[in-house]
Design an enzyme around this catalytic site. Sequence first.
Site, PDB file in Angstrom:
ATOM      1  N   GLU A  96      37.813  34.442  44.573  1.00 13.38           N
ATOM      2  CA  GLU A  96      37.007  34.709  43.674  1.00 13.38           C
ATOM      3  C   GLU A  96      36.103  36.168  43.979  1.00 13.38           C
ATOM      4  O   GLU A  96      35.706  37.037  43.110  1.00 13.38           O
ATOM      5  CB  GLU A  96      36.004  33.745  43.342  1.00 13.38           C
ATOM      6  N   HIS A 118      39.426  40.920  36.423  1.00 14.09           N
ATOM      7  CA  HIS A 118      39.217  39.578  37.308  1.00 14.09           C
ATOM      8  C   HIS A 118      40.545  38.763  37.145  1.00 14.09           C
ATOM      9  O   HIS A 118      40.964  38.289  38.114  1.00 14.09           O
ATOM     10  CB  HIS A 118      37.943  39.032  36.707  1.00 14.09           C
ATOM     11  N   GLU A 119      40.693  38.459  35.914  1.00 15.33           N
ATOM     12  CA  GLU A 119      41.705  37.359  35.955  1.00 15.33           C
ATOM     13  C   GLU A 119      43.482  37.861  36.376  1.00 15.33           C
ATOM     14  O   GLU A 119      43.985  37.233  36.640  1.00 15.33           O
ATOM     15  CB  GLU A 119      41.913  36.747  34.126  1.00 15.33           C
ATOM     16  N   HIS A 139      43.798  37.615  39.809  1.00 16.11           N
ATOM     17  CA  HIS A 139      44.169  36.277  40.244  1.00 16.11           C
ATOM     18  C   HIS A 139      45.869  36.167  40.341  1.00 16.11           C
ATOM     19  O   HIS A 139      46.321  35.486  41.074  1.00 16.11           O
ATOM     20  CB  HIS A 139      43.837  35.270  39.541  1.00 16.11           C
TER      21      HIS A 139
HETATM   22 ZN    ZN Z   1      38.072  34.090  39.138  1.00 15.62          ZN
END
Ligand code: ZN
Length: 593
Positions: free
Chosen positions: A47, A24-25, A28
């Site tokens: 997100e 997830h990170e 980004h």
């Molecule tokens: Zn996030």
Amino acid sequence: MTFIATQENLSFLVSIKVATVVGHELAHQWFGNLVTMEWWTDLWLNEGFATWVSYLATDNLFPEWKIWSQFLNESTEGLRLDGLAESHPIEVEVNHAGEIDEIFDSISYRKGASVIRMLQSYLGAENFQRSLASYIKKHAYSNAKTMDLWNALEEGSGEPVNKLMSSWTKQMGYPVVSVKVTDQKLEFNQSQFLSSGAKGDGHWVVPVTLCFGSYDVRKNFLLQTKAEALKVEELVGSQIAGDQVANSWIKVNVDQTGFYRVKYDEPLAARLRYAIDKQLLSTADRYGILDDLFALCMARQESLTSLINLMGAYRGEVEYIVLSNLISVSYKVRRIAADAVPDLVDYFKQFFINLFQYTAERLGWDPKPGESHLDAMLRGEILTALAQFGHDLTLDEASRRFQAFLKDRNTPLFPPDIRKAAYVAVMQQANKSNRSGYESLLKVYRETDLSQEKIRILGSLSDTPDPDLVLEVLNFMLSPEVRSQDAIMGLPTSPEGRDVAWEWLKENWERILKTYGSGFLITRFVSSVVSPFASVEKAKEVEEFFASHGTQSIARTLKQSLERVNINANWVQSVKNEKSIADAVKELAYRKY
Ligand SMILES: [Zn+2]
């Protein structure tokens, strides 16, 4: 994650968590850092994308984890929330910094990730990736709006992506797509789905995917109008055979990549039951057919008879994610049956025992060398269910193993995975006058230093059919022997415990309010105690009590819990009027496989 954690599988769960969080990170870096959203309204895209990519990456690195199956829990959670009248659209107008907190919720993350997955699946992985790359290149080191991404995907695919996606991100809720077959035509119809059964006026551009008899025969189209009829022959290249049920199933929303429910007419539903029974469908499709019908049943668009008939097709099911959902559906059905058709409850229990026995026998009580983590977790859940439904052999075996454990804390007969099941079995047989099992459990609780074990015991104590003992357990939860953050573990889930829990909550409310104040835990007391009720009168009573005892921190939870009580109440009423349910459940309870 909805796994029951034990020491053994804890490390497995931690690995999954670490992999998805890192994924997830890292996502980004592209969605958030390299290309930054212009304004908070587009936050969901950051997100949603990062959540979706975390699964994509984890699946590539660890295919044996079957992580996309776990994604089903995310999208189902999104569907459940978004089916309530209290939901909101993904894309929300943000005018003040103070409104930003509110949009970091399940709708942004879960529904956000789900609609991205839906789009990717509809456009095709390669097409999607190519367009995405050109979007990133074009907007690198600068800002972009949601629409810039849709434009890139529209250009790359030739599909009306802007129009399609706006319908999913700018309005709350989602549709149910009804499918029926008449004269070699498939008729599709969309309407807004609401768990309450109420009519909504939402309208979507639905990317419909379907398979016909095999995963190789697949078709995609956009359902843009309210209703559309398509010739079967044009869709799949052949006619639909009337009597040949075996290879002529039609599954809409292939692998559950779309964020909507599907309702089939009875001839199509019968073909799917056959396909499930014969293990012809993918894990995600087996999961989805059950979850959709369950949601439709709760909203009174399908009968309980059709739900239990479908459940009967899952006896040979082997996948953790499907069985785990089947178990939670069975708990819910049992609770509704207890209110609607109390005379039939024993038949329902017998049916569920019949349904889960095959898996219980396959897994046994003892860990098998080389078995998967998922099987180990499934063993615990299946045996717990059999104990809940009062299966004699399970209760006996659980007692035997518990006694062995009391004599020798290191006995190999009592591995962590089966303990919850054994504790539930002990409490199922305990009552005010026969308390030895209960006392022994308390003794184990007091002896152990492991918080996992303490929580497991607390989570089993109120699983007794005796309301007096439930009350004793509830009072124990507020004693100094239980850490305050663990007290919610002991709130009863059984139909027998709900009235006593409500009286107890009212009596102890001031104290609970003082201890838990404005934290997250106070909402759990309210939702766990209130949500199991199923009558309009009770909803009124609860509302009246909190009108004078409520507090701001529970306002939203109370609203949602009361909505659930009213949904239950309507559901109970409709099951009471269901003529066919008695015969159906009796047949299933004694069906020979
Ligand atoms: Zn996030």
